[in-house]
Design a protein around this motif. Structure first.
Motif, PDB file in Angstrom:
ATOM      1  N   PRO A  11       0.795  -1.224   0.000  1.00 34.19           N
ATOM      2  CA  PRO A  11       0.000   0.000   0.000  1.00 34.19           C
ATOM      3  C   PRO A  11       0.833   1.282   0.000  1.00 34.19           C
ATOM      4  N   ASN A  12       1.882   1.334   0.789  1.00 31.19           N
ATOM      5  CA  ASN A  12       2.669   2.565   0.849  1.00 31.19           C
ATOM      6  C   ASN A  12       3.365   2.858  -0.475  1.00 31.19           C
ATOM      7  N   ALA A  13       3.838   1.830  -1.149  1.00 27.48           N
ATOM      8  CA  ALA A  13       4.458   2.030  -2.465  1.00 27.48           C
ATOM      9  C   ALA A  13       3.404   2.503  -3.465  1.00 27.48           C
ATOM     10  N   ALA A  14       2.210   1.910  -3.415  1.00 27.13           N
ATOM     11  CA  ALA A  14       1.131   2.329  -4.321  1.00 27.13           C
ATOM     12  C   ALA A  14       0.740   3.778  -4.043  1.00 27.13           C
ATOM     13  N   ARG A  15       0.667   4.148  -2.778  1.00 25.47           N
ATOM     14  CA  ARG A  15       0.325   5.528  -2.418  1.00 25.47           C
ATOM     15  C   ARG A  15       1.389   6.504  -2.913  1.00 25.47           C
ATOM     16  N   PHE A  16       2.648   6.133  -2.720  1.00 27.08           N
ATOM     17  CA  PHE A  16       3.739   6.992  -3.167  1.00 27.08           C
ATOM     18  C   PHE A  16       3.666   7.215  -4.675  1.00 27.08           C
ATOM     19  N   HIS A  17       3.449   6.142  -5.421  1.00 28.12           N
ATOM     20  CA  HIS A  17       3.404   6.262  -6.880  1.00 28.12           C
ATOM     21  C   HIS A  17       2.175   7.050  -7.333  1.00 28.12           C
ATOM     22  N   SER A  18       1.060   6.891  -6.656  1.00 29.39           N
ATOM     23  CA  SER A  18      -0.119   7.707  -6.978  1.00 29.39           C
ATOM     24  C   SER A  18       0.177   9.178  -6.733  1.00 29.39           C
TER      25      SER A  18
END
Length: 163
Positions: A132-139
């Motif tokens: 989730p944190n990687a997905a949030r960062f990329h978003s």
């Protein structure tokens, strides 16, 4: 140039910058570019009364989902450009600055975090994804790039008009 034409071109240009970033990101970091067919699938199920999915990739395909998804992607970019020109007005159009463009670009992260990701099965702010944190960062990064694209497109249009 009128405000409508400026807004359309700015939204298209900013969305194009974001899409080019997606291609660069895929090459440099091996992160696949966004699959807008899945957005089209999600949107295509809405007229049938289905707004949330456990995993959009497992939902039934929708006729024209790729076209629907890409069209929605660019129309959303134009809508966000309209938000920018609507809030900051003709002064920003005459003299684009990066601050308002980044505010709008980064602020639009609310849409995927609170609407798209939950509706497509990824949970609020990608909470149901493997990282989730990687997905949030990329978003967040993608939306910051979109904000930069709003600025670059507006400056390019302004320079073109002055020539």
């Amino acid at each position: 140039m009128n405000v409508l034409a400026f807004t359309l071109l700015t939204g298209i240009g900013a969305t194009l910058v974001m899409d080019l970033w997606g291609l660069v990101r895929a090459r440099l970091f091996g992160i696949p570019a966004a699959d807008y067919a899945m957005v089209g699938r999600w949107l295509g199920h809405m007229p049938r009364g289905r707004f949330r999915h456990g995993a959009i990739s497992r939902a039934a395909a929708v006729t024209g989902e790729t076209l629907i998804g890409w069209s929605a992607h660019y129309l959303t970019g134009i809508a966000y450009a309209a938000l920018l020109t609507g809030i900051w007005g003709s002064d920003w159009i005459s003299h684009p600055s990066i601050g308002p463009a980044l505010i709008v670009g980064i602020g639009t992260i609310a849409a995927p975090f609170l609407l798209m990701q939950p509706g497509m099965g990824a949970g609020i702010a990608a909470s149901r994804t493997p990282r989730p944190n990687a997905a949030r960062f990329h978003s967040l990064l993608n939306h910051a790039i979109f904000g930069l694209g709003l600025y670059l497109a507006a400056v390019t249009i302004s320079l073109f008009l002055q020539a």
